[in-house]
Scaffold this active site. Sequence first.
Site, PDB file in Angstrom:
ATOM      1  N   TRP A 228      -3.136  -2.517  -1.312  1.00 14.06           N
ATOM      2  CA  TRP A 228      -2.767  -3.862  -1.781  1.00 14.06           C
ATOM      3  C   TRP A 228      -3.438  -4.798  -0.799  1.00 14.06           C
ATOM      4  O   TRP A 228      -3.041  -4.890   0.357  1.00 14.06           O
ATOM      5  CB  TRP A 228      -1.253  -3.995  -1.742  1.00 14.06           C
ATOM      6  CG  TRP A 228      -0.709  -5.239  -2.355  1.00 14.06           C
ATOM      7  CD1 TRP A 228      -0.517  -5.488  -3.679  1.00 14.06           C
ATOM      8  CD2 TRP A 228      -0.254  -6.413  -1.662  1.00 14.06           C
ATOM      9  NE1 TRP A 228       0.029  -6.738  -3.841  1.00 14.06           N
ATOM     10  CE2 TRP A 228       0.202  -7.325  -2.624  1.00 14.06           C
ATOM     11  CE3 TRP A 228      -0.188  -6.783  -0.312  1.00 14.06           C
ATOM     12  CZ2 TRP A 228       0.704  -8.574  -2.301  1.00 14.06           C
ATOM     13  CZ3 TRP A 228       0.322  -8.028   0.007  1.00 14.06           C
ATOM     14  CH2 TRP A 228       0.760  -8.907  -0.980  1.00 14.06           C
TER      15      TRP A 228
ATOM     16  N   CYS B 125       0.826  -1.206   0.000  1.00 11.06           N
ATOM     17  CA  CYS B 125       0.000   0.000   0.000  1.00 11.06           C
ATOM     18  C   CYS B 125       0.862   1.259   0.000  1.00 11.06           C
ATOM     19  O   CYS B 125       1.994   1.246   0.450  1.00 11.06           O
ATOM     20  CB  CYS B 125      -0.876   0.022   1.235  1.00 11.06           C
ATOM     21  SG  CYS B 125      -1.756  -1.503   1.529  1.00 11.06           S
TER      22      CYS B 125
ATOM     23  N   ASN C  38      -1.184   1.528   6.237  1.00  9.36           N
ATOM     24  CA  ASN C  38      -0.374   0.451   5.645  1.00  9.36           C
ATOM     25  C   ASN C  38       0.004  -0.506   6.759  1.00  9.36           C
ATOM     26  O   ASN C  38       0.312  -0.062   7.861  1.00  9.36           O
ATOM     27  CB  ASN C  38       0.929   1.000   5.062  1.00  9.36           C
ATOM     28  CG  ASN C  38       0.703   1.775   3.791  1.00  9.36           C
ATOM     29  OD1 ASN C  38      -0.423   1.889   3.312  1.00  9.36           O
ATOM     30  ND2 ASN C  38       1.776   2.330   3.245  1.00  9.36           N
ATOM     31  N   GLY C  39       0.053  -1.788   6.464  1.00  9.51           N
ATOM     32  CA  GLY C  39       0.452  -2.768   7.476  1.00  9.51           C
ATOM     33  C   GLY C  39      -0.716  -3.655   7.851  1.00  9.51           C
ATOM     34  O   GLY C  39      -1.707  -3.744   7.111  1.00  9.51           O
TER      35      GLY C  39
ATOM     36  N   LYS D 231      12.821 -13.950 -12.051  1.00 10.24           N
ATOM     37  CA  LYS D 231      12.535 -12.781 -12.898  1.00 10.24           C
ATOM     38  C   LYS D 231      11.467 -13.141 -13.927  1.00 10.24           C
ATOM     39  O   LYS D 231      10.523 -12.394 -14.135  1.00 10.24           O
ATOM     40  CB  LYS D 231      13.784 -12.313 -13.660  1.00 10.24           C
ATOM     41  CG  LYS D 231      14.826 -11.524 -12.951  1.00 10.24           C
ATOM     42  CD  LYS D 231      14.452 -10.145 -12.514  1.00 10.24           C
ATOM     43  CE  LYS D 231      13.827 -10.179 -11.150  1.00 10.24           C
ATOM     44  NZ  LYS D 231      14.713 -10.057 -10.017  1.00 10.24           N
TER      45      LYS D 231
ATOM     46  N   GLU E  94       7.908 -13.746 -12.267  1.00 12.52           N
ATOM     47  CA  GLU E  94       7.234 -12.621 -11.626  1.00 12.52           C
ATOM     48  C   GLU E  94       6.726 -11.583 -12.612  1.00 12.52           C
ATOM     49  O   GLU E  94       5.721 -10.937 -12.355  1.00 12.52           O
ATOM     50  CB  GLU E  94       8.080 -11.980 -10.519  1.00 12.52           C
ATOM     51  CG  GLU E  94       9.275 -11.192 -10.951  1.00 12.52           C
ATOM     52  CD  GLU E  94      10.002 -10.529  -9.773  1.00 12.52           C
ATOM     53  OE1 GLU E  94       9.355 -10.102  -8.808  1.00 12.52           O
ATOM     54  OE2 GLU E  94      11.235 -10.429  -9.838  1.00 12.52           O
TER      55      GLU E  94
ATOM     56  N   ARG F  82       4.656   0.441  -6.045  1.00 11.62           N
ATOM     57  CA  ARG F  82       4.622  -0.426  -4.873  1.00 11.62           C
ATOM     58  C   ARG F  82       3.612  -1.561  -5.036  1.00 11.62           C
ATOM     59  O   ARG F  82       3.650  -2.531  -4.277  1.00 11.62           O
ATOM     60  CB  ARG F  82       4.274   0.395  -3.627  1.00 11.62           C
ATOM     61  CG  ARG F  82       5.345   1.412  -3.270  1.00 11.62           C
ATOM     62  CD  ARG F  82       4.844   2.382  -2.230  1.00 11.62           C
ATOM     63  NE  ARG F  82       4.637   1.766  -0.947  1.00 11.62           N
ATOM     64  CZ  ARG F  82       5.520   1.754   0.045  1.00 11.62           C
ATOM     65  NH1 ARG F  82       6.689   2.327  -0.124  1.00 11.62           N
ATOM     66  NH2 ARG F  82       5.250   1.197   1.186  1.00 11.62           N
TER      67      ARG F  82
ATOM     68  N   HIS G 228      16.602 -36.607 -11.197  1.00 19.13           N
ATOM     69  CA  HIS G 228      15.973 -37.187 -10.005  1.00 19.13           C
ATOM     70  C   HIS G 228      14.492 -36.834  -9.915  1.00 19.13           C
ATOM     71  O   HIS G 228      13.896 -36.944  -8.852  1.00 19.13           O
ATOM     72  CB  HIS G 228      16.726 -36.752  -8.747  1.00 19.13           C
ATOM     73  CG  HIS G 228      18.153 -37.207  -8.752  1.00 19.13           C
ATOM     74  ND1 HIS G 228      18.503 -38.527  -8.568  1.00 19.13           N
ATOM     75  CD2 HIS G 228      19.311 -36.540  -8.981  1.00 19.13           C
ATOM     76  CE1 HIS G 228      19.816 -38.649  -8.661  1.00 19.13           C
ATOM     77  NE2 HIS G 228      20.322 -37.462  -8.919  1.00 19.13           N
TER      78      HIS G 228
ATOM     79  N   GLU H 186      17.722 -16.888  -9.910  1.00 20.42           N
ATOM     80  CA  GLU H 186      17.343 -15.483 -10.047  1.00 20.42           C
ATOM     81  C   GLU H 186      16.665 -15.251 -11.407  1.00 20.42           C
ATOM     82  O   GLU H 186      15.649 -14.559 -11.492  1.00 20.42           O
ATOM     83  CB  GLU H 186      18.597 -14.600  -9.876  1.00 20.42           C
ATOM     84  CG  GLU H 186      18.413 -13.124 -10.147  1.00 20.42           C
ATOM     85  CD  GLU H 186      17.303 -12.457  -9.354  1.00 20.42           C
ATOM     86  OE1 GLU H 186      16.752 -13.062  -8.426  1.00 20.42           O
ATOM     87  OE2 GLU H 186      16.958 -11.317  -9.698  1.00 20.42           O
TER      88      GLU H 186
ATOM     89  N   LYS I  61       6.437  -3.876  -4.409  1.00 23.53           N
ATOM     90  CA  LYS I  61       7.882  -3.603  -4.437  1.00 23.53           C
ATOM     91  C   LYS I  61       8.529  -3.920  -3.093  1.00 23.53           C
ATOM     92  O   LYS I  61       9.556  -4.566  -3.043  1.00 23.53           O
ATOM     93  CB  LYS I  61       8.137  -2.146  -4.826  1.00 23.53           C
ATOM     94  CG  LYS I  61       9.606  -1.764  -4.902  1.00 23.53           C
ATOM     95  CD  LYS I  61      10.337  -2.585  -5.952  1.00 23.53           C
ATOM     96  CE  LYS I  61      11.823  -2.279  -6.019  1.00 23.53           C
ATOM     97  NZ  LYS I  61      12.552  -3.313  -6.757  1.00 23.53           N
TER      98      LYS I  61
HETATM   99  C1  AGP Z   1      12.557  -9.122  -6.814  1.00 18.31           C
HETATM  100  O1  AGP Z   1      12.445  -9.113  -8.182  1.00 18.31           O
HETATM  101  C2  AGP Z   1      11.365  -9.413  -6.086  1.00 18.31           C
HETATM  102  N1  AGP Z   1      10.320  -8.554  -6.468  1.00 18.31           N
HETATM  103  C3  AGP Z   1      11.429  -9.746  -4.597  1.00 18.31           C
HETATM  104  O2  AGP Z   1      11.802 -11.073  -4.559  1.00 18.31           O
HETATM  105  C4  AGP Z   1      12.360  -8.939  -3.660  1.00 18.31           C
HETATM  106  O3  AGP Z   1      13.694  -9.149  -3.996  1.00 18.31           O
HETATM  107  C5  AGP Z   1      12.075  -9.350  -2.206  1.00 18.31           C
HETATM  108  O4  AGP Z   1      10.754  -9.025  -1.886  1.00 18.31           O
HETATM  109  C6  AGP Z   1      13.020  -8.723  -1.218  1.00 18.31           C
HETATM  110  O5  AGP Z   1      12.910  -7.337  -1.191  1.00 18.31           O
HETATM  111  P1  AGP Z   1      13.985  -6.446  -0.471  1.00 18.31           P
HETATM  112  O6  AGP Z   1      15.280  -6.647  -1.179  1.00 18.31           O
HETATM  113  O7  AGP Z   1      13.475  -5.042  -0.606  1.00 18.31           O
HETATM  114  O8  AGP Z   1      14.065  -6.895   0.955  1.00 18.31           O
END
Ligand code: AGP
Length: 609
Positions: free
Chosen positions: A74, A2, A100-101, A485, A488, A27, A504, A481, A604
């Site tokens: 969110w 949020c 937020n939270g 990417k 997501e 965000r 396996h 990684e 984010k």
């Molecule tokens: C990255 O592409 C992701 N959106 C996510 O995994 C992110 O790296 C993770 O939420 C950790 O965030 P931070 O580095 O702000 O702690």
Amino acid sequence: MCGIVGYIGEEQSAPILIEGLQKLEYRGYDSAGVAIYSNDGIIVKKFKGRLAVLEEHLNKNRISGTLGIGHTRWATHGEPNDINAHPHSSYGGNIAVVHNGIIENYMKLKEWLTSVGTEFITETDTEVIAHLVEYYYEGDLIEAVQKAVHRMEGAYAIGVICKHQPDMLVAVRKDSPLVVGIGQGENFIASDIPALLKYTRDVYFLEDGEMAVLTKEHIDIFNELGMPMERSVFKVTWDLESAEKGGYEHFMLKEMHEQPKAVRDTLMPRLDDTNRIVLNELSLTPEQLKKFNKIVMIACGTAWHAGLVGKAAIERFARIPVEVEIASEFRYRDPFVDENTLLIAISQSGETADTLAALREAKARGAHIMTITNVVGSRISREAQDVFYTWAGPEIAVASTKAYITQVVALYLLGLFMAELKGVMSRDEVATMVEELITMPDKIQHILDHQETIQETANKQLNQDHAFYIGRGLDDYTAREGSLKLKEISYVHSEAIAAGELKHGTIALLEEGTLVVAMATQERLYDKMLSNMKEVKARGAYVVAVTKESLKKEVEQSADIVLSIPNSSDILTPILSVVPLQLFAYYMAVARGADVDKPKNLAKSVTVE
Ligand code: AGP
């Protein structure tokens, strides 16, 4: 997650709130709303969907008023719809709140408020805050918010306005980010700095439990006990442009192109004239650093992948055992951590709830806490004893790219620094590695300048439903990684698996044309990798291989297409090999028409557990 914006001043608040919320769109959110103090009392407008829906409504139905709060939600409690959207109003209509939270004890509070006659109209936890403040309101908003907050458990950043106090905006934070923007005859609150930058660069960061009381002219800060607090002004040095697209179609594309600079900015200030690593920002003495018998890294998502690469680098360079753990697991595991442990929390945002909680857990057990973070003044940076900033600049796209690469560079620097300190590597050996690190920005640039094949490959593969990423050693981490990417931002189901593990189980899923991205950059292991590529090809897979120029010829024989990267020593290759994977995921997402910068269901910074 949020976003919150609040304004009090002389200007019309609606456009300022909308503009601020636009800067927080990255965000992630599913509804948006504002509450504005007008001649007719507090008017709340909120809608499911994009901020543009709210903006259009406000353009057609102007609300005049110079005090207001705005929110992008969110969803956590209750589906994303108009009713559950923020701001929330109290039963008497006197209070409006954005939050937020998560209020963890909201069910208890709801039961109690219901027992004293309050009717709830939403499914949210936030609604209890509005009712609580109204319940305690006896002509003093500050007192009412203080009383309400004392009853709330969980994480929150809130902005509150009251129908009877048009000259005041009250904000409180606990475990959820909130900054106060200092203007001239106007003041602001926001959950992140980009929302404020058009108006001010002077901000206060609130500490946990603190309350800010804003009028047009003043900002007062109080601690949990209601005592006034002094706070020094933090000057934001980066400008709005660095948080805008600057001609690129997406933030993610811009941020990938910023990687050479981000690496340079993270690396070069830490080298002296003779290229010796100098980490002046660390409070740790060489004696303390030598004393640690173990390093534990905690992180989530992409930052966790950086930790995996960091583990390999630190163990190789400094010969110190390193454990890397997902923060959400670590915090509930009763971990082996004590005063001889160096705990490194890796977090781009410095606000990730799980990483923060894990950090606190380790601190309570006596570990020395260091963080590698990109956000100055973030919660994690303030709770750590040592901060190693990555100088990547603001990262807006949900998919982390430049922050990842700088986290990896930071970990290499740390590993080499410790290696020399402990006498495991000689000055010359460290210097050789540093010299190679210095060449990395140009090599990343080379990959960025030759991305046509990557884009073409993505365009051809856009109809894939599944992808498998395979690699060995460091390539395994980079594969993870790359796979994250892809899933997501393009929504292609993707799995990363250590290449040796394939047979396996996972190999059962391969069919004619299944996409397999094979990482084959490690000279030491590439023979084995070639065998794995042959295995998958024999089962009909379409193999996209990533390898170094020097290995290209051989790799070509076992792949359908090869994406090559400049040569480098095996250990430093993850800095380069991730770049084609980032670009591939990006072009797949674009080809599939996905919302690259704001993927569905994602945020984010994940400031809730
Ligand atoms: C990255 O592409 C992701 N959106 C996510 O995994 C992110 O790296 C993770 O939420 C950790 O965030 P931070 O580095 O702000 O702690």
